[in-house]
Design a protein around this motif. Sequence first.
Motif, PDB file in Angstrom:
ATOM      1  N   ALA A   1       0.809  -1.214   0.000  1.00 24.32           N
ATOM      2  CA  ALA A   1       0.000   0.000   0.000  1.00 24.32           C
ATOM      3  C   ALA A   1       0.848   1.272   0.000  1.00 24.32           C
ATOM      4  CB  ALA A   1      -0.933   0.007   1.206  1.00 24.32           C
ATOM      5  N   ARG A   2       1.990   1.233   0.658  1.00 26.80           N
ATOM      6  CA  ARG A   2       2.811   2.442   0.773  1.00 26.80           C
ATOM      7  C   ARG A   2       4.264   1.995   0.785  1.00 26.80           C
ATOM      8  NH1 ARG A   2       1.703   7.605   4.219  1.00 26.80           N
ATOM      9  NH2 ARG A   2       3.736   8.548   4.132  1.00 26.80           N
ATOM     10  N   ASN A   3       5.088   2.698   0.074  1.00 29.99           N
ATOM     11  CA  ASN A   3       6.484   2.288  -0.015  1.00 29.99           C
ATOM     12  C   ASN A   3       7.409   3.459   0.291  1.00 29.99           C
ATOM     13  OD1 ASN A   3       8.254   0.187  -0.354  1.00 29.99           O
ATOM     14  ND2 ASN A   3       8.492   0.494  -2.542  1.00 29.99           N
ATOM     15  N   GLN A   4       6.981   4.316   1.221  1.00 31.65           N
ATOM     16  CA  GLN A   4       7.773   5.475   1.600  1.00 31.65           C
ATOM     17  C   GLN A   4       8.118   5.379   3.082  1.00 31.65           C
ATOM     18  OE1 GLN A   4       5.531   8.962   0.710  1.00 31.65           O
ATOM     19  NE2 GLN A   4       5.011   8.295  -1.338  1.00 31.65           N
ATOM     20  N   PRO A   5       9.251   5.911   3.492  1.00 27.27           N
ATOM     21  CA  PRO A   5       9.596   5.895   4.915  1.00 27.27           C
ATOM     22  C   PRO A   5       8.565   6.653   5.750  1.00 27.27           C
ATOM     23  CG  PRO A   5      11.499   6.469   3.587  1.00 27.27           C
ATOM     24  CD  PRO A   5      10.314   6.482   2.671  1.00 27.27           C
ATOM     25  N   VAL A   6       8.384   6.213   6.991  1.00 25.56           N
ATOM     26  CA  VAL A   6       7.452   6.826   7.926  1.00 25.56           C
ATOM     27  C   VAL A   6       8.164   7.007   9.256  1.00 25.56           C
ATOM     28  CG1 VAL A   6       5.393   6.358   9.321  1.00 25.56           C
ATOM     29  CG2 VAL A   6       5.347   5.904   6.878  1.00 25.56           C
ATOM     30  N   ILE A   7       7.974   8.173   9.877  1.00 26.74           N
ATOM     31  CA  ILE A   7       8.476   8.419  11.233  1.00 26.74           C
ATOM     32  C   ILE A   7       7.267   8.646  12.121  1.00 26.74           C
ATOM     33  CG2 ILE A   7       9.767   9.964  12.737  1.00 26.74           C
ATOM     34  CD1 ILE A   7      11.609  10.573  10.407  1.00 26.74           C
ATOM     35  N   SER A   8       7.270   7.989  13.280  1.00 29.42           N
ATOM     36  CA  SER A   8       6.154   8.131  14.213  1.00 29.42           C
ATOM     37  C   SER A   8       6.700   8.238  15.622  1.00 29.42           C
ATOM     38  CB  SER A   8       5.220   6.926  14.088  1.00 29.42           C
ATOM     39  OG  SER A   8       4.095   7.076  14.904  1.00 29.42           O
ATOM     40  N   GLY A   9       5.989   8.968  16.475  1.00 27.70           N
ATOM     41  CA  GLY A   9       6.393   9.127  17.863  1.00 27.70           C
ATOM     42  C   GLY A   9       7.363  10.268  18.041  1.00 27.70           C
ATOM     43  N   VAL A  10       7.726  10.505  19.283  1.00 20.84           N
ATOM     44  CA  VAL A  10       8.684  11.555  19.627  1.00 20.84           C
ATOM     45  C   VAL A  10       9.716  10.984  20.586  1.00 20.84           C
ATOM     46  CG1 VAL A  10       7.088  13.479  19.296  1.00 20.84           C
ATOM     47  CG2 VAL A  10       7.235  12.386  21.516  1.00 20.84           C
ATOM     48  N   LEU A  11      10.906  11.463  20.474  1.00 19.01           N
ATOM     49  CA  LEU A  11      11.965  11.006  21.373  1.00 19.01           C
ATOM     50  C   LEU A  11      11.949  11.904  22.610  1.00 19.01           C
ATOM     51  CD1 LEU A  11      14.176   8.980  21.783  1.00 19.01           C
ATOM     52  CD2 LEU A  11      15.758  10.548  20.706  1.00 19.01           C
ATOM     53  N   GLY A  12      11.310  11.408  23.644  1.00 18.39           N
ATOM     54  CA  GLY A  12      11.211  12.134  24.902  1.00 18.39           C
ATOM     55  C   GLY A  12      11.091  11.133  26.028  1.00 18.39           C
ATOM     56  N   SER A  13      11.231  11.578  27.232  1.00 17.80           N
ATOM     57  CA  SER A  13      11.205  10.699  28.387  1.00 17.80           C
ATOM     58  C   SER A  13       9.961   9.817  28.397  1.00 17.80           C
ATOM     59  CB  SER A  13      11.249  11.537  29.663  1.00 17.80           C
ATOM     60  OG  SER A  13      11.232  10.693  30.785  1.00 17.80           O
ATOM     61  N   GLY A  14      10.163   8.508  28.495  1.00 16.45           N
ATOM     62  CA  GLY A  14       9.060   7.556  28.532  1.00 16.45           C
ATOM     63  C   GLY A  14       8.409   7.315  27.187  1.00 16.45           C
ATOM     64  N   ASN A  15       9.038   7.706  26.112  1.00 14.95           N
ATOM     65  CA  ASN A  15       8.466   7.561  24.785  1.00 14.95           C
ATOM     66  C   ASN A  15       9.537   7.039  23.838  1.00 14.95           C
ATOM     67  OD1 ASN A  15       6.567   7.761  22.701  1.00 14.95           O
ATOM     68  ND2 ASN A  15       5.843   9.742  23.403  1.00 14.95           N
ATOM     69  N   LEU A  16       9.192   6.964  22.569  1.00 11.10           N
ATOM     70  CA  LEU A  16      10.159   6.548  21.565  1.00 11.10           C
ATOM     71  C   LEU A  16       9.762   7.068  20.204  1.00 11.10           C
ATOM     72  CD1 LEU A  16       8.929   4.055  19.641  1.00 11.10           C
ATOM     73  CD2 LEU A  16       9.287   2.788  21.712  1.00 11.10           C
ATOM     74  N   GLU A  17      10.708   7.007  19.294  1.00 10.45           N
ATOM     75  CA  GLU A  17      10.477   7.392  17.905  1.00 10.45           C
ATOM     76  C   GLU A  17      10.854   6.200  17.047  1.00 10.45           C
ATOM     77  OE1 GLU A  17      12.355  11.079  16.080  1.00 10.45           O
ATOM     78  OE2 GLU A  17      14.087   9.790  16.297  1.00 10.45           O
ATOM     79  N   VAL A  18      10.045   5.950  16.016  1.00 12.33           N
ATOM     80  CA  VAL A  18      10.296   4.809  15.141  1.00 12.33           C
ATOM     81  C   VAL A  18      10.308   5.276  13.687  1.00 12.33           C
ATOM     82  CG1 VAL A  18       7.849   4.150  15.129  1.00 12.33           C
ATOM     83  CG2 VAL A  18       9.560   2.488  14.483  1.00 12.33           C
ATOM     84  N   LEU A  19      11.277   4.789  12.941  1.00 15.47           N
ATOM     85  CA  LEU A  19      11.380   5.021  11.502  1.00 15.47           C
ATOM     86  C   LEU A  19      11.165   3.682  10.822  1.00 15.47           C
ATOM     87  CD1 LEU A  19      12.251   6.558   8.871  1.00 15.47           C
ATOM     88  CD2 LEU A  19      14.602   5.924   9.469  1.00 15.47           C
ATOM     89  N   ILE A  20      10.226   3.646   9.879  1.00 23.28           N
ATOM     90  CA  ILE A  20       9.980   2.437   9.092  1.00 23.28           C
ATOM     91  C   ILE A  20      10.287   2.769   7.649  1.00 23.28           C
ATOM     92  CG2 ILE A  20       8.287   0.738   8.324  1.00 23.28           C
ATOM     93  CD1 ILE A  20       6.769   1.202  10.898  1.00 23.28           C
ATOM     94  N   GLU A  21      11.106   1.920   7.018  1.00 21.53           N
ATOM     95  CA  GLU A  21      11.450   2.148   5.621  1.00 21.53           C
ATOM     96  C   GLU A  21      11.502   0.825   4.872  1.00 21.53           C
ATOM     97  OE1 GLU A  21      15.249   4.127   5.585  1.00 21.53           O
ATOM     98  OE2 GLU A  21      15.885   2.995   7.312  1.00 21.53           O
ATOM     99  N   PRO A  22      11.195   0.868   3.579  1.00 19.96           N
ATOM    100  CA  PRO A  22      11.269  -0.358   2.777  1.00 19.96           C
ATOM    101  C   PRO A  22      12.716  -0.813   2.637  1.00 19.96           C
ATOM    102  CG  PRO A  22      10.816   1.538   1.374  1.00 19.96           C
ATOM    103  CD  PRO A  22      10.812   2.035   2.776  1.00 19.96           C
ATOM    104  N   ALA A  23      12.904  -2.133   2.583  1.00 23.42           N
ATOM    105  CA  ALA A  23      14.239  -2.708   2.410  1.00 23.42           C
ATOM    106  C   ALA A  23      14.087  -4.090   1.791  1.00 23.42           C
ATOM    107  CB  ALA A  23      14.962  -2.801   3.749  1.00 23.42           C
ATOM    108  N   ASP A  24      14.960  -4.422   0.877  1.00 23.59           N
ATOM    109  CA  ASP A  24      14.925  -5.746   0.256  1.00 23.59           C
ATOM    110  C   ASP A  24      15.622  -6.727   1.195  1.00 23.59           C
ATOM    111  OD1 ASP A  24      14.729  -7.902  -1.412  1.00 23.59           O
ATOM    112  OD2 ASP A  24      16.111  -7.143  -2.931  1.00 23.59           O
ATOM    113  N   LEU A  25      14.822  -7.402   2.023  1.00 23.68           N
ATOM    114  CA  LEU A  25      15.361  -8.305   3.041  1.00 23.68           C
ATOM    115  C   LEU A  25      14.860  -9.726   2.857  1.00 23.68           C
ATOM    116  CD1 LEU A  25      14.913  -5.936   6.122  1.00 23.68           C
ATOM    117  CD2 LEU A  25      17.048  -6.448   4.931  1.00 23.68           C
TER     118      LEU A  25
END
Length: 109
Positions: A16-40
């Motif tokens: 459905a989507r083949n572009q990188p996505v960033i979600s969340g924030v890097l702060g105390s008690g939280n996290l940030e995640v980057l999802i990107e396509p990769a030939d694995l």
Amino acid sequence: MEKLLFEFAGGMPLAARNQPVISGVLGSGNLEVLIEPADLGGACQIEVETAAVGFGRIWEAVLGDVFERWKIGNIRMSINDAGATPAVVALRLDQALKIYSGRGGAGER
């Protein structure tokens, strides 16, 4: 800081989507995640960078649960953690995967 690397096999690529996505924030008690396509070869590779050292088994369990829900392949996730609880980790990954798959709602980037 601790760097962990996990790989889950047997997933299906999300078309459905083949572009990188960033979600969340890097702060105390939280996290940030980057999802990107990769030939694995259908695998899902996850790299975690965390200040909470010694929690590798918990990360593996939480990420395994997320993979069981999503069964995704050919993606690479990079996670920057600032002490998020397992529930917050699962929530942020589900949010990012919804956006990446095109099933995201409000606040989609």
